[in-house]
Design a protein around this motif. Structure first.
Motif, PDB file in Angstrom:
ATOM      1  N   PHE B 109       0.866  -1.188   0.000  1.00  0.00           N
ATOM      2  CA  PHE B 109       0.000   0.000   0.000  1.00  0.00           C
ATOM      3  C   PHE B 109       0.895   1.228   0.000  1.00  0.00           C
ATOM      4  CE2 PHE B 109      -4.624  -0.524   0.960  1.00  0.00           C
ATOM      5  CZ  PHE B 109      -4.695  -1.892   0.813  1.00  0.00           C
ATOM      6  N   ALA B 110       0.526   2.211  -0.797  1.00  0.00           N
ATOM      7  CA  ALA B 110       1.247   3.483  -0.775  1.00  0.00           C
ATOM      8  C   ALA B 110       0.249   4.592  -0.493  1.00  0.00           C
ATOM      9  CB  ALA B 110       1.934   3.726  -2.114  1.00  0.00           C
ATOM     10  N   LEU B 111       0.512   5.344   0.564  1.00  0.00           N
ATOM     11  CA  LEU B 111      -0.323   6.519   0.845  1.00  0.00           C
ATOM     12  C   LEU B 111       0.513   7.747   0.512  1.00  0.00           C
ATOM     13  CD1 LEU B 111      -2.772   7.154   3.692  1.00  0.00           C
ATOM     14  CD2 LEU B 111      -1.096   8.899   3.142  1.00  0.00           C
ATOM     15  N   GLU B 112       0.069   8.478  -0.475  1.00  0.00           N
ATOM     16  CA  GLU B 112       0.813   9.644  -0.929  1.00  0.00           C
ATOM     17  C   GLU B 112      -0.102  10.855  -0.981  1.00  0.00           C
ATOM     18  OE1 GLU B 112       3.945   9.661  -1.331  1.00  0.00           O
ATOM     19  OE2 GLU B 112       4.465   7.539  -1.526  1.00  0.00           O
ATOM     20  N   THR B 113       0.488  12.042  -0.792  1.00  0.00           N
ATOM     21  CA  THR B 113      -0.283  13.282  -0.887  1.00  0.00           C
ATOM     22  C   THR B 113       0.022  14.038  -2.180  1.00  0.00           C
ATOM     23  OG1 THR B 113       1.413  14.422   0.400  1.00  0.00           O
ATOM     24  CG2 THR B 113      -0.471  13.596   1.625  1.00  0.00           C
ATOM     25  N   GLU B 114       1.131  13.704  -2.843  1.00  0.00           N
ATOM     26  CA  GLU B 114       1.519  14.388  -4.089  1.00  0.00           C
ATOM     27  C   GLU B 114       2.011  13.338  -5.095  1.00  0.00           C
ATOM     28  OE1 GLU B 114       3.801  18.357  -2.771  1.00  0.00           O
ATOM     29  OE2 GLU B 114       4.482  16.577  -1.691  1.00  0.00           O
ATOM     30  N   ASP B 115       1.823  13.595  -6.373  1.00  0.00           N
ATOM     31  CA  ASP B 115       2.300  12.698  -7.444  1.00  0.00           C
ATOM     32  C   ASP B 115       1.991  11.235  -7.102  1.00  0.00           C
ATOM     33  OD1 ASP B 115       3.508  14.985  -8.526  1.00  0.00           O
ATOM     34  OD2 ASP B 115       5.381  14.595  -7.470  1.00  0.00           O
ATOM     35  N   ARG B 117       0.374   8.577  -8.292  1.00  0.00           N
ATOM     36  CA  ARG B 117       0.584   7.394  -9.128  1.00  0.00           C
ATOM     37  C   ARG B 117       2.072   7.161  -9.382  1.00  0.00           C
ATOM     38  NH1 ARG B 117      -2.753   7.161 -14.592  1.00  0.00           N
ATOM     39  NH2 ARG B 117      -4.495   7.274 -13.137  1.00  0.00           N
ATOM     40  N   PHE B 118       2.791   8.239  -9.660  1.00  0.00           N
ATOM     41  CA  PHE B 118       4.230   8.108  -9.932  1.00  0.00           C
ATOM     42  C   PHE B 118       4.972   7.551  -8.711  1.00  0.00           C
ATOM     43  CE2 PHE B 118       8.488  10.010  -9.605  1.00  0.00           C
ATOM     44  CZ  PHE B 118       9.093   9.405 -10.695  1.00  0.00           C
ATOM     45  N   ARG B 119       4.711   8.149  -7.562  1.00  0.00           N
ATOM     46  CA  ARG B 119       5.424   7.705  -6.350  1.00  0.00           C
ATOM     47  C   ARG B 119       5.051   6.268  -5.971  1.00  0.00           C
ATOM     48  NH1 ARG B 119       6.337  12.773  -2.186  1.00  0.00           N
ATOM     49  NH2 ARG B 119       6.846  14.295  -3.774  1.00  0.00           N
ATOM     50  N   SER B 120       3.805   5.890  -6.238  1.00  0.00           N
ATOM     51  CA  SER B 120       3.373   4.533  -5.918  1.00  0.00           C
ATOM     52  C   SER B 120       4.070   3.513  -6.814  1.00  0.00           C
ATOM     53  CB  SER B 120       1.853   4.419  -6.071  1.00  0.00           C
ATOM     54  OG  SER B 120       1.212   5.298  -5.161  1.00  0.00           O
ATOM     55  N   SER B 134      -2.579   2.194  -4.362  1.00  0.00           N
ATOM     56  CA  SER B 134      -2.278   3.600  -4.136  1.00  0.00           C
ATOM     57  C   SER B 134      -3.514   4.296  -3.577  1.00  0.00           C
ATOM     58  CB  SER B 134      -1.879   4.226  -5.480  1.00  0.00           C
ATOM     59  OG  SER B 134      -1.749   5.626  -5.342  1.00  0.00           O
ATOM     60  N   ASN B 135      -3.352   4.904  -2.406  1.00  0.00           N
ATOM     61  CA  ASN B 135      -4.470   5.695  -1.882  1.00  0.00           C
ATOM     62  C   ASN B 135      -3.963   6.971  -1.232  1.00  0.00           C
ATOM     63  OD1 ASN B 135      -3.461   4.523   0.463  1.00  0.00           O
ATOM     64  ND2 ASN B 135      -5.392   3.598   1.082  1.00  0.00           N
ATOM     65  N   GLY B 136      -4.875   7.773  -0.722  1.00  0.00           N
ATOM     66  CA  GLY B 136      -4.508   9.084  -0.199  1.00  0.00           C
ATOM     67  C   GLY B 136      -4.929   9.249   1.252  1.00  0.00           C
TER      68      GLY B 136
END
Lengths: 186, 186
Positions: B109-115, B117-120, B134-136
């Motif tokens: 699981f990747a929780l990202e606040t910016e970019d 899809r790329f960061r995931s 990928s979620n936020g």
């Protein structure tokens, strides 16, 4: 301890306002609860409420520090260490202690792990409290508590032990006896 | 999401082991729960359990950092700022990704606040995952979630939205379809 004190005070006929951080605690229906999140919010709400109160009991454990800088986006790991700079928050009870008018009283709580009685007496004086309740980390997330109730000059007024409900009732009785009746008479 | 995935997997007949931090979540009775507190404990338990598992889903959000130094006594305020030095914790899912044997799979699981899809996608490759969810930050403490399921080369396999229970069921179906049936056939 906050909920137990609110409950004990309400059942003894006092009008109670609780300024509460985001805790998982059930307060009695008969008290007014003002929810806050940050220590700054607690300070503002406590100062506002204190204007129309006879006294204040500081049983909350607000954060002593806050980050100097807040990020709105997630910080990515870099492989390096992270240095978090923390600045001291305002001291809620010390502020109320400074602001109290004639007739108002302030009871603080001190949680210490070393030199408990000495450090609690120092806090009592520095924060202009009328009484200081000294307890230890055993109180955290426990149903029971063991406290010393301290007055100026390092005098131990009482040593109270039992469930938080029982300790709260005994504390309220001591506060009434020492601070409230005195003020009513004086 | 962890509880919803455990529940969805158990109801689809999988044998489920949950390595769980101290969260206020109810897991289904039919799954084995291994409670941990620190990220190091989660790493140790996850590595041990992974030995006898077909795959791993990393839905937990373990701490990324831990203090370099721990104090056993309360730190007194000094009036000065406090500099907290934080070191990175081990990456649980990246470690499982490195250790996986032929036939085993890992979903991160990747929780990202910016970019996002790329960061995931970068995380998917760096952590040797077979799929990345990928979620936020909207997912935190929410009943609902909106995720993208990513595979290598940045391909979006699915975009799933709904209650966490529904998203978990859809994720399990995608995992079975993409990873489990492939392995059973291969």
């Amino acid at each position: 301890m906050g909920a137990a004190l609110a409950s004990a005070a309400a059942s003894r006929g006092h009008e109670v306002v609780v300024v509460s951080g985001p805790v998982q605690v059930q307060y009695p229906d008969s008290v007014t609860v003002i929810p806050v999140v940050t220590t700054d919010e607690m300070l503002a709400a406590a100062c506002e409420q204190f204007e129309s109160c006879d006294g204040a009991i500081g049983a909350a454990a607000p954060c002593d520090y806050q980050p100097r800088q807040m990020k709105t986006e997630k910080i990515s790991k870099t492989g390096d260490t992270l240095k978090l700079e923390l600045i001291e928050t305002a001291d809620v009870i010390a502020t109320l202690g400074q602001r109290k008018r004639k007739g108002q009283w302030v009871v603080g709580f001190a949680l210490e792990t070393e030199d408990r009685r000495f450090r609690s007496i120092v806090k009592l004086e520095q924060k202009h409290c009328d009484l200081m309740v000294s307890n230890g980390p055993e109180a955290i997330d426990s149903d029971d508590n063991h406290v010393e109730l301290l007055v100026g000059e390092g005098e131990v007024l009482a040593s109270l032990q039992g469930t938080k409900e029982q300790v709260a009732i005994d504390l309220l009785a001591a506060i009434e006896n020492r601070l409230i009746e005195k003020h009513l008479i004086g």
